[in-house]
Every structure is written in structure tokens, then in C-alpha cells.
Design an enzyme around this catalytic site. Structure first.
Site, short mmCIF file in Angstrom:
data_model
loop_
_atom_site.label_atom_id
_atom_site.label_comp_id
_atom_site.label_asym_id
_atom_site.label_seq_id
_atom_site.Cartn_x
_atom_site.Cartn_y
_atom_site.Cartn_z
CG HIS A 69 -7.85 5.26 5.55
ND1 HIS A 69 -6.76 4.46 5.79
CD2 HIS A 69 -8.47 4.70 4.48
CE1 HIS A 69 -6.71 3.47 4.92
NE2 HIS A 69 -7.75 3.59 4.10
CG HIS A 110 -5.03 6.56 -2.77
ND1 HIS A 110 -6.22 6.34 -2.12
CD2 HIS A 110 -4.17 5.64 -2.26
CE1 HIS A 110 -6.08 5.36 -1.25
NE2 HIS A 110 -4.85 4.92 -1.32
CG HIS A 126 -7.45 -0.28 -2.49
ND1 HIS A 126 -7.32 0.90 -3.20
CD2 HIS A 126 -6.74 -0.09 -1.34
CE1 HIS A 126 -6.59 1.75 -2.51
NE2 HIS A 126 -6.21 1.18 -1.38
CG HIS A 153 -9.29 -0.86 1.61
ND1 HIS A 153 -9.55 -0.13 0.47
CD2 HIS A 153 -8.57 -0.04 2.41
CE1 HIS A 153 -9.00 1.07 0.57
NE2 HIS A 153 -8.39 1.15 1.74
CG HIS A 192 -2.07 0.93 1.10
ND1 HIS A 192 -2.12 2.14 1.74
CD2 HIS A 192 -3.24 0.85 0.39
CE1 HIS A 192 -3.25 2.75 1.45
NE2 HIS A 192 -3.95 1.99 0.64
CG PHE A 195 -3.18 6.93 1.67
CD1 PHE A 195 -4.27 6.44 2.35
CD2 PHE A 195 -3.36 8.02 0.82
CE1 PHE A 195 -5.53 7.00 2.20
CE2 PHE A 195 -4.61 8.60 0.66
CZ PHE A 195 -5.69 8.09 1.35
CG HIS A 210 -10.97 5.28 1.23
ND1 HIS A 210 -9.97 6.17 0.92
CD2 HIS A 210 -10.35 4.09 1.48
CE1 HIS A 210 -8.80 5.55 0.96
NE2 HIS A 210 -9.01 4.29 1.30
#
Length: 516
Positions: free
Chosen positions: A263, A126, A135, A293, A105, A280, A259
Site C-alpha cells: 500500500h 484492520h 475484504h 486485494h 474501505h 486506508f 499488505h
């Protein structure tokens, strides 16, 4: 295998016609996990090409059934506990190890790799239409590795069903300090029974609502993200990103929030970037990342289902874009986007859960005719800005946006576009957008005036500071109809800062565009 090595080095940009994206696995660099933090997450020995195989679909049975995390029984949790413990015990030079999985990631979400045949380019999945398929690939291989470590070919990752009321708290087994699912780099004030805030702002660390009202707000927010704001492919999937492109500037509804917001909600407020989940580069070090996810992946399928798959992308460059992952047998596998569009062929499914947000179409906060009179009075007393301007968003801003150019076809989606967005600094940034807002005390996704939100987690790339111009595009056709403003020549658009860091954000203007 030698043929595969040679094939890997062949140009895939065939005369400018093939613009599929793929990574150059021998060109990995340090990248910025935060604008002020250079990180190195490249795999060991990346400089030497590794033989690979092309992806093949697994046997059609058994089917791995992913279940809601809050409904798991003790037997499954014990099985998952064992698999994760083994994965965490593997040495770093084993690509199946937990840290190597987590660093995937970091590599693809901070721009550590260059695009193949585009030296100096940064490949970041992203804020692009690569978000969902990449993902899915990562979760697919992660799941199969876990199953193989305990010899269980039925093992399936759970999904954190934060979009339904019963699943809106962090699942209990993730906060058990004695288990491998626990992670110390979280915001402990957000542990159960705290209901997740899908529209979270770091300036709202104290609950904005009680549990019941938060749940209702979350459901209305999901309606915006999955239905009214996601009626066209670009609005849900994110913007087009092809080989050679410098950047893509407009994420889809779900990627932006919930999303990004979740996070950030999970990550620790004691860390500069709310690591681990809040950035990230570090997010996948937290085991809850994978349940988060899995739900994102499920919602992609749900969106396709409620639109009868009529909005699926058929662009050949997207379909043929590819990435590499190690499988459960330590084979490096080249997998294309087109390989992951049918989860039945991938050998997994999702247990069906309710979709209560489908029935949470929000009402206007004020009757439309009354709101029209209030807005007209306010406009006479305090003239608002025109829609073309350049300014810092250091306070609530209302502009009049012209709608004199009408849609050409009935099925075109009207969008309000906030363009030329530039974020400076290293902090999480969020602002909300409202249309024809007449009552400032009712700024809430539960009301129809809410059009959407901009959420930005800074970081990524090799320059450190993300000064690319971004764009926020929000679908508003249904909203305008419900506000009885669909025939008006102009609308009021209000931008509301949700974080003090919006003082580091500037915008160039707001306009109306139509999507066919």
C-alpha cells in the site's frame, strides 16, 4: 422488508453470550484518515434505516476465474476497461459507483461506523481477524457489480501476483495513462520495470537491491509471511476482535506486510500520507487496490490449503459477525463471515500459479556455532538490556530474552512478543526483528535470523492519534531450530528501525510466549 428493519435493530449481544460484530449503519461519523486529517466518507442518507436481504449463494455456474493480472489478454483488458469506465461514470448517489465503492474501505477501515448496540465504539476491521473476510466481501460484490455493468456473468477481477517473480512489477495496463486503470496519486518511480519491494520502508525510496536480488529477497520474505511465521491461526489471521472490544492490537503476518508495505510502496511520496494507496481512507480510489486485494484473498486460500484447512477458525462469534454491502441489483445485503469461507459456493476460483516461495526457506547468515561464539564475545564486551524495559526505538536495540519456561506440548509454537508498542506522530513506521544476529551487514529477510517486521500505517478512529498499545507476535520455532538455538536458555533479539519515524515509537518490553 419491515421485518428485516425490525430485526436489524434487535440486540445481537444475547446475555453476553453472542459477541459477533456488526455495524450500526445509522451511526456513522467523521473519522481520521491520517492523525492530522479528519475525513467524512459516510454514505448519503445513512441516518434512515434501509431494508436489507440476507445473503444467498449465487448460482453454481458459471464460475468466475480470477487470473494473474500480468497474463491478461487484450480482450479481457478491454472488457474490464469498459466495466470500470461505466462504474466511474455512475452518480455518487448510486452505491455501485466507483467512489461509493472506494468509500466502503474508508468507512470500515477508519472506524467511521459504531458497532451495533455498542454506542461510542469504533468498528475498524484492520489489525484484527476481520481483515481477510471483510475484504473478501468487498471484492466479491465489487466484482459482481463490474460484471453486471457489461452484462457478463463470467467477469472476474484479476489478481496482482506480486508473490511470484513474473508478477512482481505493477501490471502494465495499470500504468497506461490513457486508461481508467491509471491513477495519478502513485509513486511513478515505482512503475515498471521496478520490482516491488514487499518489505518496503519509506526511508528506502531508492532501490535497496537490483531486480534479481529484490526478487530473491521477496521470495524469502514470503516464506516468512506464509510459512515459518504463520504456523498458528492467530499469527496469520490477526488477533481476536469481538463486540464491545475497544481495540485489537496484533495484525496477522500478511496484513502487516506485504499488505501494508505495498500500500505504502504504491502511494505517492508527494502526499503527506503517501495517498492514495498509502492511507486506508483513500486507498480504494486507486484501481490497483482491487488487484492487490484479490491477491491477498488468494493467499488466504493458499495458506488454508498448505495447512490442510486445519487452522480454520471455528469461533461462533467470528463466524456470525456480519456486514452490509449493496449488490449488483442495488439490494442491500447482510452477509456473515461464515458465508464467505468457501469460494466455490461464492462462484469464483483462482487460476493456479506457482508458489516458488515455498522453496525459499532461508539459511543462517553465519554458521550457528560461529554465531554463538560471536554473540558471546559481543555480550561480554557490551552487556545488552534485559527484556523488560521501556524506551523509545531511536536506534538499533538488542536484548537478551529468557527462554527458561519451555513449551508444554510439542505442537506449541514459540513466539517472540514485542509488547506495549505505542506510536506517536503521523508517519509510516517500520522496524524489523532479528534473532541471534551476529553480523550486522546481513540484516535481510534472505537470512534465517530475520524473524519478522512491524509495519504501522497511522490513522483511523475519531480521536485522531493512535495511542493504543499494540503487540507484535512472531512465530520463531522453525527459526530457532535452523539456528540450533532451540535448546538455549536465552536468545538475542534485535530490533532494527527501518524508518526514522521509529523515534516516535516506544516499547515496553520483549518476552517469549507459546501458542497452542
Amino acid at each position: 422488508m419491515l421485518e428485516k428493519l425490525q430485526q436489524w435493530r434487535k440486540p445481537f449481544n444475547n446475555g453476553g453470550k453472542n459477541l459477533a460484530i456488526g455495524p450500526n449503519l445509522t451511526a456513522c461519523h467523521s473519522s481520521y484518515g491520517r492523525p492530522d486529517l479528519l475525513v467524512y466518507c459516510c454514505p448519503p442518507g445513512f441516518q434512515t434505516p434501509v431494508p436489507f436481504t440476507d445473503f444467498k449463494f449465487p448460482d453454481p455456474s458459471p464460475v468466475r476465474v480470477r487470473r494473474p493480472a500480468h497474463l491478461l489478454n487484450e480482450s479481457f483488458i478491454a472488457k474490464y476497461n469498459k466495466a470500470l469506465s461505466i462504474m466511474k461514470s455512475l452518480p455518487y448517489d448510486d452505491p455501485r459507483s466507483f467512489l461509493r465503492q472506494a468509500n466502503l474501505h474508508c468507512q470500515f477501515c477508519t472506524g467511521a461506523y459504531e458497532m451495533l448496540n455498542h454506542s461510542g465504539s469504533e468498528l475498524n476491521i484492520h489489525r484484527t481477524w476481520m481483515f481477510f473476510p471483510w475484504h473478501r466481501m468487498m471484492i466479491y460484490f465489487h466484482e459482481r457489480i463490474l460484471g453486471s455493468l457489461i452484462g457478463d456473468d463470467t467477469f472476474a477481477l484479476p489478481f496482482w501476483a506480486w508473490d511470484i517473480p513474473d508478477g512482481m512489477t505493477i501490471p502494465d495496463f495499470y500504468v497506461d495513462e490513457s486508461s481508467p486503470f491509471f491513477h495519478s496519486q502513485r509513486d511513478f518511480s515505482h512503475f515498471p520495470p521496478r520490482v516491488a519491494d514487499l518489505d518496503y520502508s519509506t526511508d528506502d525510496n531508492d532501490p535497496r537491491f537490483d531486480g534479481k536480488e529484490q526478487t530473491e529477497t521477496n521470495l524469502a520474505f514470503m516464506y516468512n509471511r506464509m510459512v515459518s511465521g504463520a504456523k498458528k491461526t492467530e499469527l496469520f489471521m490477526g488477533c481476536t476482535f469481538k463486540a464491545g472490544d475497544k481495540n485489537c492490537d496484533s495484525p496477522g503476518t500478511i496484513e502487516s506486510a506485504p499488505h501494508n508495505t505495498l500500500h505504502t510502496w504504491i502511494g505517492s511520496g508527494l502526499n503527506p500520507g503517501r495517498e492514495d494507496m498509502g492511507k486506508f481512507y483513500s486507498a480504494a480510489k486507486d484501481p490497483v487496490f482491487y488487484a492487490h486485494h484479490s491477491n491477498i484473498d488468494r493467499l488466504w486460500e493458499v495458506w488454508r490449503d498448505i495447512n490442510d484447512r486445519k487452522l480454520d477458525i471455528d469461533d461462533s462469534d467470528w463466524l456470525n459477525s456480519f456486514f452490509f454491502f449493496y449488490d449488483e441489483n442495488l439490494n442491500l445485503v447482510k452477509i456473515k463471515v461464515k458465508d464467505v469461507l468457501d469460494i466455490t459456493k461464492l462462484g469464483y476460483s483462482y487460476e493456479e500459479v506457482d508458489r516458488p516461495w515455498l522453496n525459499h526457506r532461508p539459511p543462517p547468515s553465519v554458521p550457528p556455532e560461529q554465531a554463538r561464539r560471536i554473540i558471546k564475545l559481543k555480550q561480554n564486551e557490551n552487556p545488552v538490556f534485559s527484556s523488560d524495559f521501556r524506551r523509545v526505538l531511536d536506534g538499533k536495540l538488542t536484548v537478551t530474552v529468557d527462554r527458561s519456561v519451555k513449551r508444554e506440548k510439542v505442537d506449541e509454537e514459540e513466539t517472540v512478543v514485542v509488547y506495549g508498542i505505542v506510536v506517536r506522530g503521523k508517519e509510516y513506521v517500520k522496524f524489523d526483528v532479528y534473532v541471534n544476529l551476529s553480523d550486522d551487514t546481513k540484516m535481510n529477510p534472505k537470512f534465517r535470523e530475520f524473524a519478522g517486521t512491524f509495519v504501522h500505517i497511522p490513522g483511523g478512529g475519531r480521536g485522531g492519534h493512535d495511542l493504543k498499545k499494540m503487540k507484535l507476535k512472531l512465530g520463531i520455532s522453525e527459526l530457532l531450530k535452523d539456528l540450533k538455538a532451540d535448546e538455549d536458555e536465552s536468545i538475542w533479539v534485535t530490533l532494527v528501525p527501518r524508518t526514522t519515524s521509529c523515534s516516535n515509537l516506544s516499547i515496553e518490553g520483549i518476552k517469549i510466549e507459546y501458542i497452542k
